[in-house]
Scaffold this motif. Structure first.
Motif, PDB file in Angstrom:
ATOM      1  N   LYS A  45       4.012  10.235   4.167  1.00 36.23           N
ATOM      2  CA  LYS A  45       3.050  10.169   3.071  1.00 36.23           C
ATOM      3  C   LYS A  45       3.770   9.778   1.785  1.00 36.23           C
ATOM      4  CE  LYS A  45      -0.080  12.844   0.263  1.00 36.23           C
ATOM      5  NZ  LYS A  45      -0.583  14.152  -0.108  1.00 36.23           N
ATOM      6  N   GLY A  46       3.196   8.816   1.077  1.00 34.29           N
ATOM      7  CA  GLY A  46       3.777   8.353  -0.181  1.00 34.29           C
ATOM      8  C   GLY A  46       4.724   7.174  -0.015  1.00 34.29           C
ATOM      9  N   ALA A  47       5.087   6.852   1.237  1.00 37.26           N
ATOM     10  CA  ALA A  47       5.990   5.715   1.477  1.00 37.26           C
ATOM     11  C   ALA A  47       5.272   4.406   1.139  1.00 37.26           C
ATOM     12  CB  ALA A  47       6.439   5.699   2.941  1.00 37.26           C
ATOM     13  N   ILE A  48       6.035   3.424   0.695  1.00 34.90           N
ATOM     14  CA  ILE A  48       5.494   2.106   0.396  1.00 34.90           C
ATOM     15  C   ILE A  48       5.374   1.322   1.695  1.00 34.90           C
ATOM     16  CG2 ILE A  48       5.860  -0.057  -0.867  1.00 34.90           C
ATOM     17  CD1 ILE A  48       5.293   2.351  -2.667  1.00 34.90           C
ATOM     18  N   LEU A  49       4.200   0.739   1.948  1.00 33.39           N
ATOM     19  CA  LEU A  49       3.934  -0.029   3.155  1.00 33.39           C
ATOM     20  C   LEU A  49       3.674  -1.487   2.796  1.00 33.39           C
ATOM     21  CD1 LEU A  49       1.325   2.395   4.748  1.00 33.39           C
ATOM     22  CD2 LEU A  49       3.770   2.326   5.222  1.00 33.39           C
ATOM     23  N   VAL A  50       4.089  -2.387   3.677  1.00 32.83           N
ATOM     24  CA  VAL A  50       3.767  -3.815   3.543  1.00 32.83           C
ATOM     25  C   VAL A  50       2.971  -4.189   4.787  1.00 32.83           C
ATOM     26  CG1 VAL A  50       4.660  -6.158   3.343  1.00 32.83           C
ATOM     27  CG2 VAL A  50       5.891  -4.277   2.255  1.00 32.83           C
ATOM     28  N   LEU A  51       1.741  -4.668   4.585  1.00 31.60           N
ATOM     29  CA  LEU A  51       0.896  -5.056   5.718  1.00 31.60           C
ATOM     30  C   LEU A  51       1.354  -6.394   6.273  1.00 31.60           C
ATOM     31  CD1 LEU A  51      -2.627  -4.136   4.315  1.00 31.60           C
ATOM     32  CD2 LEU A  51      -1.120  -2.746   5.722  1.00 31.60           C
ATOM     33  N   LYS A  52       1.483  -6.464   7.592  1.00 31.22           N
ATOM     34  CA  LYS A  52       1.869  -7.711   8.247  1.00 31.22           C
ATOM     35  C   LYS A  52       0.661  -8.447   8.789  1.00 31.22           C
ATOM     36  CE  LYS A  52       6.489  -6.243   9.533  1.00 31.22           C
ATOM     37  NZ  LYS A  52       7.455  -6.095  10.602  1.00 31.22           N
ATOM     38  N   GLN A  53      -0.370  -7.705   9.182  1.00 30.18           N
ATOM     39  CA  GLN A  53      -1.589  -8.287   9.731  1.00 30.18           C
ATOM     40  C   GLN A  53      -2.694  -8.187   8.682  1.00 30.18           C
ATOM     41  OE1 GLN A  53       0.151  -9.529  12.759  1.00 30.18           O
ATOM     42  NE2 GLN A  53      -2.009  -9.559  13.201  1.00 30.18           N
ATOM     43  N   ALA A  54      -3.586  -9.143   8.712  1.00 26.44           N
ATOM     44  CA  ALA A  54      -4.739  -9.108   7.821  1.00 26.44           C
ATOM     45  C   ALA A  54      -5.687  -8.005   8.289  1.00 26.44           C
ATOM     46  CB  ALA A  54      -5.449 -10.458   7.833  1.00 26.44           C
ATOM     47  N   LEU A  55      -6.437  -7.427   7.380  1.00 27.40           N
ATOM     48  CA  LEU A  55      -7.409  -6.388   7.686  1.00 27.40           C
ATOM     49  C   LEU A  55      -8.773  -6.803   7.163  1.00 27.40           C
ATOM     50  CD1 LEU A  55      -5.380  -3.243   6.544  1.00 27.40           C
ATOM     51  CD2 LEU A  55      -5.697  -4.040   8.882  1.00 27.40           C
ATOM     52  N   TYR A  56      -9.821  -6.440   7.908  1.00 27.38           N
ATOM     53  CA  TYR A  56     -11.171  -6.699   7.414  1.00 27.38           C
ATOM     54  C   TYR A  56     -11.320  -6.059   6.040  1.00 27.38           C
ATOM     55  CZ  TYR A  56     -12.879  -8.442  11.873  1.00 27.38           C
ATOM     56  OH  TYR A  56     -13.087  -9.190  12.995  1.00 27.38           O
ATOM     57  N   GLY A  57     -11.997  -6.730   5.155  1.00 31.12           N
ATOM     58  CA  GLY A  57     -12.247  -6.187   3.826  1.00 31.12           C
ATOM     59  C   GLY A  57     -11.298  -6.717   2.758  1.00 31.12           C
TER      60      GLY A  57
ATOM     61  N   SER B 250       0.849  -1.177   0.000  1.00 29.78           N
ATOM     62  CA  SER B 250       0.000   0.000   0.000  1.00 29.78           C
ATOM     63  C   SER B 250       0.894   1.239   0.000  1.00 29.78           C
ATOM     64  CB  SER B 250      -0.900   0.003   1.245  1.00 29.78           C
ATOM     65  OG  SER B 250      -1.805   1.084   1.185  1.00 29.78           O
ATOM     66  N   VAL B 251       0.277   2.370  -0.258  1.00 26.89           N
ATOM     67  CA  VAL B 251       0.996   3.644  -0.227  1.00 26.89           C
ATOM     68  C   VAL B 251       0.446   4.438   0.955  1.00 26.89           C
ATOM     69  CG1 VAL B 251       1.480   5.773  -1.489  1.00 26.89           C
ATOM     70  CG2 VAL B 251       1.322   3.607  -2.729  1.00 26.89           C
ATOM     71  N   ALA B 252       1.355   4.967   1.776  1.00 28.51           N
ATOM     72  CA  ALA B 252       0.956   5.731   2.962  1.00 28.51           C
ATOM     73  C   ALA B 252       0.204   6.985   2.564  1.00 28.51           C
ATOM     74  CB  ALA B 252       2.188   6.083   3.795  1.00 28.51           C
ATOM     75  N   GLY B 253      -0.873   7.262   3.289  1.00 28.07           N
ATOM     76  CA  GLY B 253      -1.677   8.456   3.039  1.00 28.07           C
ATOM     77  C   GLY B 253      -1.255   9.617   3.912  1.00 28.07           C
ATOM     78  N   GLU B 254      -2.039  10.684   3.849  1.00 25.81           N
ATOM     79  CA  GLU B 254      -1.740  11.908   4.605  1.00 25.81           C
ATOM     80  C   GLU B 254      -1.718  11.676   6.113  1.00 25.81           C
ATOM     81  OE1 GLU B 254      -4.472  14.933   3.421  1.00 25.81           O
ATOM     82  OE2 GLU B 254      -3.903  14.769   1.309  1.00 25.81           O
ATOM     83  N   GLN B 255      -2.428  10.630   6.583  1.00 20.77           N
ATOM     84  CA  GLN B 255      -2.498  10.349   8.010  1.00 20.77           C
ATOM     85  C   GLN B 255      -1.123  10.078   8.614  1.00 20.77           C
ATOM     86  OE1 GLN B 255      -4.008   8.755   5.559  1.00 20.77           O
ATOM     87  NE2 GLN B 255      -6.168   8.406   5.986  1.00 20.77           N
ATOM     88  N   LEU B 256      -0.155   9.678   7.807  1.00 16.55           N
ATOM     89  CA  LEU B 256       1.181   9.355   8.306  1.00 16.55           C
ATOM     90  C   LEU B 256       2.161  10.514   8.174  1.00 16.55           C
ATOM     91  CD1 LEU B 256       1.518   5.645   7.167  1.00 16.55           C
ATOM     92  CD2 LEU B 256       0.907   6.532   9.403  1.00 16.55           C
ATOM     93  N   GLY B 257       1.634  11.688   7.967  1.00 12.60           N
ATOM     94  CA  GLY B 257       2.455  12.908   7.958  1.00 12.60           C
ATOM     95  C   GLY B 257       3.596  12.867   6.964  1.00 12.60           C
ATOM     96  N   ASP B 258       4.832  13.013   7.462  1.00 15.65           N
ATOM     97  CA  ASP B 258       5.996  13.085   6.583  1.00 15.65           C
ATOM     98  C   ASP B 258       6.298  11.754   5.883  1.00 15.65           C
ATOM     99  OD1 ASP B 258       6.863  11.795   8.872  1.00 15.65           O
ATOM    100  OD2 ASP B 258       8.801  12.814   8.943  1.00 15.65           O
TER     101      ASP B 258
END
Length: 136
Positions: A31-43, A21-29
């Motif tokens: 934002k735009g960083a590439i994220l790898v989810l470690k835990q499953a999420l609903y949906g 995923s790509v980090a949104g504005e909620q992560l401040g500075d």
């Protein structure tokens, strides 16, 4: 017979696939960083498979194995008497049919948060459970 519901099942297990995923504005500075989810999420489409694998791996560690007829019916030859112990799963719902019910449930509770535990349930997954002559 005893039944229960595993609470927060889907958001407490690791993902079986890498989800990017790509980090949104909620992560401040960040934002735009590439994220790898470690835990499953609903949906997520993969969340059900992630939980099924996690629960299945745990039941295998307990010495149970899925039956050939239904991969959600787990069986184990009893060590204490002649016969078998059974654990039926449907997503995050479980039912244990064994002489040592509380031993199994206690072991499951050490690994998962189990809620709505019912001893001798009269209703399970949309089905009424009736006893006749002391038998289900």
């Amino acid at each position: 017979m005893i039944s229960g519901d595993i609470g927060n099942a889907f958001c407490t297990v690791p993902c079986v696939e890498k989800i990017w995923s790509v980090a949104g504005e909620q992560l401040g500075d960040k934002k735009g960083a590439i994220l790898v989810l470690k835990q499953a999420l609903y949906g997520l489409k993969i969340v059900s498979a992630s939980f099924h694998k996690c629960l299945g791996d745990f039941l295998c560690e307990m010495g149970l194995e899925p039956s050939r007829a239904d991969q959600d019916l787990w069986i184990k030859k009893s060590e204490h008497y002649e016969g078998y112990d059974y654990i039926a799963t449907q997503m995050d719902d479980i039912m244990i049919v064994a002489k040592n019910l509380l031993e199994y449930m206690s072991h499951i509770k050490q690994h998962f948060q189990v809620k709505d535990v019912m001893d001798s349930p009269e209703y399970y997954l949309g089905n009424n459970i009736a006893k006749r002559n002391g038998k289900v």
